[in-house]
Design a protein around this motif. Structure first.
Motif, short mmCIF file in Angstrom:
data_model
loop_
_atom_site.label_atom_id
_atom_site.label_comp_id
_atom_site.label_asym_id
_atom_site.label_seq_id
_atom_site.Cartn_x
_atom_site.Cartn_y
_atom_site.Cartn_z
N LEU A 193 79.42 50.90 43.34
CA LEU A 193 79.44 51.16 44.79
C LEU A 193 79.62 52.65 45.09
N ALA A 194 80.54 53.28 44.35
CA ALA A 194 80.87 54.68 44.63
C ALA A 194 80.00 55.67 43.87
N GLY A 195 79.23 55.18 42.91
CA GLY A 195 78.37 56.08 42.14
C GLY A 195 79.11 56.90 41.12
N ILE A 196 80.21 56.35 40.57
CA ILE A 196 80.98 57.04 39.54
C ILE A 196 81.08 56.11 38.33
N SER A 197 81.60 56.62 37.25
CA SER A 197 81.68 55.82 36.03
C SER A 197 82.96 54.98 35.99
N VAL A 198 82.91 53.92 35.22
CA VAL A 198 84.08 53.09 35.00
C VAL A 198 85.18 53.92 34.34
N ARG A 199 84.77 54.80 33.42
CA ARG A 199 85.75 55.66 32.74
C ARG A 199 86.49 56.55 33.72
N THR A 200 85.79 57.02 34.75
CA THR A 200 86.44 57.86 35.76
C THR A 200 87.53 57.08 36.47
N LEU A 201 87.23 55.84 36.85
CA LEU A 201 88.23 55.01 37.52
C LEU A 201 89.41 54.71 36.61
N HIS A 202 89.14 54.47 35.34
CA HIS A 202 90.23 54.25 34.38
C HIS A 202 91.10 55.51 34.29
N HIS A 203 90.45 56.67 34.28
CA HIS A 203 91.20 57.94 34.20
C HIS A 203 92.07 58.13 35.43
N TYR A 204 91.52 57.82 36.61
CA TYR A 204 92.31 57.93 37.84
C TYR A 204 93.54 57.04 37.78
N ASP A 205 93.38 55.88 37.19
CA ASP A 205 94.51 54.95 37.04
C ASP A 205 95.53 55.51 36.06
N GLU A 206 95.04 56.03 34.94
CA GLU A 206 95.93 56.54 33.89
C GLU A 206 96.80 57.70 34.37
N ILE A 207 96.25 58.55 35.23
CA ILE A 207 97.01 59.72 35.69
C ILE A 207 97.77 59.42 36.98
N GLY A 208 97.71 58.17 37.45
CA GLY A 208 98.45 57.80 38.64
C GLY A 208 97.84 58.26 39.94
N LEU A 209 96.57 58.62 39.89
CA LEU A 209 95.88 59.07 41.10
C LEU A 209 95.45 57.89 41.96
N LEU A 210 94.85 56.88 41.33
CA LEU A 210 94.41 55.68 42.04
C LEU A 210 94.62 54.47 41.13
N SER A 211 95.68 53.75 41.39
CA SER A 211 95.97 52.54 40.62
C SER A 211 95.72 51.33 41.50
N PRO A 212 94.87 50.40 41.08
CA PRO A 212 94.55 49.23 41.91
C PRO A 212 95.80 48.42 42.22
N GLU A 213 95.77 47.78 43.39
CA GLU A 213 96.95 47.02 43.84
C GLU A 213 97.23 45.81 42.96
N ASN A 214 96.17 45.24 42.36
CA ASN A 214 96.37 44.00 41.59
C ASN A 214 95.59 44.04 40.27
N THR A 215 96.07 43.24 39.34
CA THR A 215 95.35 42.99 38.09
C THR A 215 95.39 41.49 37.82
N THR A 216 94.34 41.01 37.16
CA THR A 216 94.30 39.59 36.84
C THR A 216 95.17 39.32 35.61
N GLU A 217 95.37 38.05 35.32
CA GLU A 217 96.16 37.68 34.13
C GLU A 217 95.50 38.20 32.86
N ALA A 218 94.17 38.35 32.93
CA ALA A 218 93.43 38.85 31.76
C ALA A 218 93.48 40.38 31.68
N GLY A 219 94.10 41.02 32.68
CA GLY A 219 94.24 42.47 32.64
C GLY A 219 93.16 43.24 33.38
N TYR A 220 92.29 42.54 34.10
CA TYR A 220 91.22 43.22 34.84
C TYR A 220 91.78 43.83 36.13
N ARG A 221 91.36 45.06 36.41
CA ARG A 221 91.79 45.73 37.63
C ARG A 221 91.06 45.14 38.84
N ILE A 222 91.82 44.88 39.91
CA ILE A 222 91.24 44.36 41.15
C ILE A 222 91.57 45.34 42.28
#
Length: 246
Positions: A9-38
């Motif tokens: 949707l945003a035209g960026i890579s999955v790795r970029t979103l993972h990086h944003y999460d890792e550095i505490g810039l953008l962490s999704p509000e929820n994760t599934t039991e399987a560990g998927y970011r929502i």
């Protein structure tokens, strides 16, 4: 929405979103039991803010400081983005107009003046200096500039050659551990060099190293000396600062 859907949707890579999460810039509000970011709608709005800030040249670290500040106002930020993007569009329009005139001039269709050749170009503002002012205050930067301005042309040239030599030497050992004796000796030379033109505390030195990685403009220029050099220097500077504070 899952991370892959957001990336598309945003035209960026999955790795970029993972990086944003890792550095505490953008962490999704929820994760599934399987560990998927929502990602929620609030997350989407925050991502849009991040990408707007990136578009106008802010580093990830600076964006994090801004959007996680309790005083952050989303509507005010959107107005700021609009203002900056309009200014950027106006400058690009002027440069495109200059380019069109230059093409016509090269074909012999029109003549343009020396002034017209450079309409739209503006290098009077140094984005790196502005970032430094925001991080460490005007005083440190002004003192650094004052020292450099007092130097003769020959001494400025000598500093430039010394800078180049330091980076070439660091590039040659970038595959070593950042805390190795060789790396720390090389990074001390860099710290001593910076101390000639400014007054950098150990915290400022460490912060500068982090900016080499957070800001892609720095990373691109530094990695011209060798791929991965910016990360190596960042880690070596952090180790040097932490070790010498003990």
């Amino acid at each position: 929405m899952k991370v892959k859907e957001i990336a598309e949707l945003a035209g960026i890579s999955v790795r970029t979103l993972h990086h944003y999460d890792e550095i505490g810039l953008l962490s999704p509000e929820n994760t599934t039991e399987a560990g998927y970011r929502i990602y929620s709608n609030n997350d989407l709005e925050m991502l849009q803010q991040i990408l707007f800030f990136r578009e106008v040249g802010f580093s990830l670290k600076k964006i994090k400081e801004i959007i996680h500040n309790p005083s952050f106002n989303q509507n005010e930020a959107l107005q700021l983005h609009r203002k900056l993007l309009l200014e950027k569009r106006a400058r690009l329009d002027r440069m495109i107009n200059t380019l069109d005139k230059t093409i016509q001039h090269s074909k012999g269709e029109i003549n343009i003046s020396d002034q017209e050749m450079f309409e739209g170009f503006d290098f009077s503002k140094n984005p790196y200096e502005q970032e430094a002012r925001e991080r460490w205050g005007d005083k440190a930067v002004d003192e650094s500039n004052a020292r450099i301005n007092k130097l003769s042309d020959s001494k400025r040239e000598a500093l430039g050659k010394e800078f180049d030599a330091i980076y070439r030497d660091l590039a040659a050992i970038r595959h070593m551990s950042p805390d190795s004796d060789e790396a720390q000796a090389g990074i001390k030379v860099w710290y001593d060099y910076l101390s000639k033109v400014g007054n950098y505390s150990l915290d400022a030195f460490k912060g500068l190293g982090q900016m080499y990685v957070d800001d892609e403009r720095f990373t691109k220029n530094i990695d011209k000396y060798g791929e991965g050099l910016a990360i190596f220097i960042r880690d070596a500077m952090a180790e040097y600062a932490d070790h010498n504070r003990r």
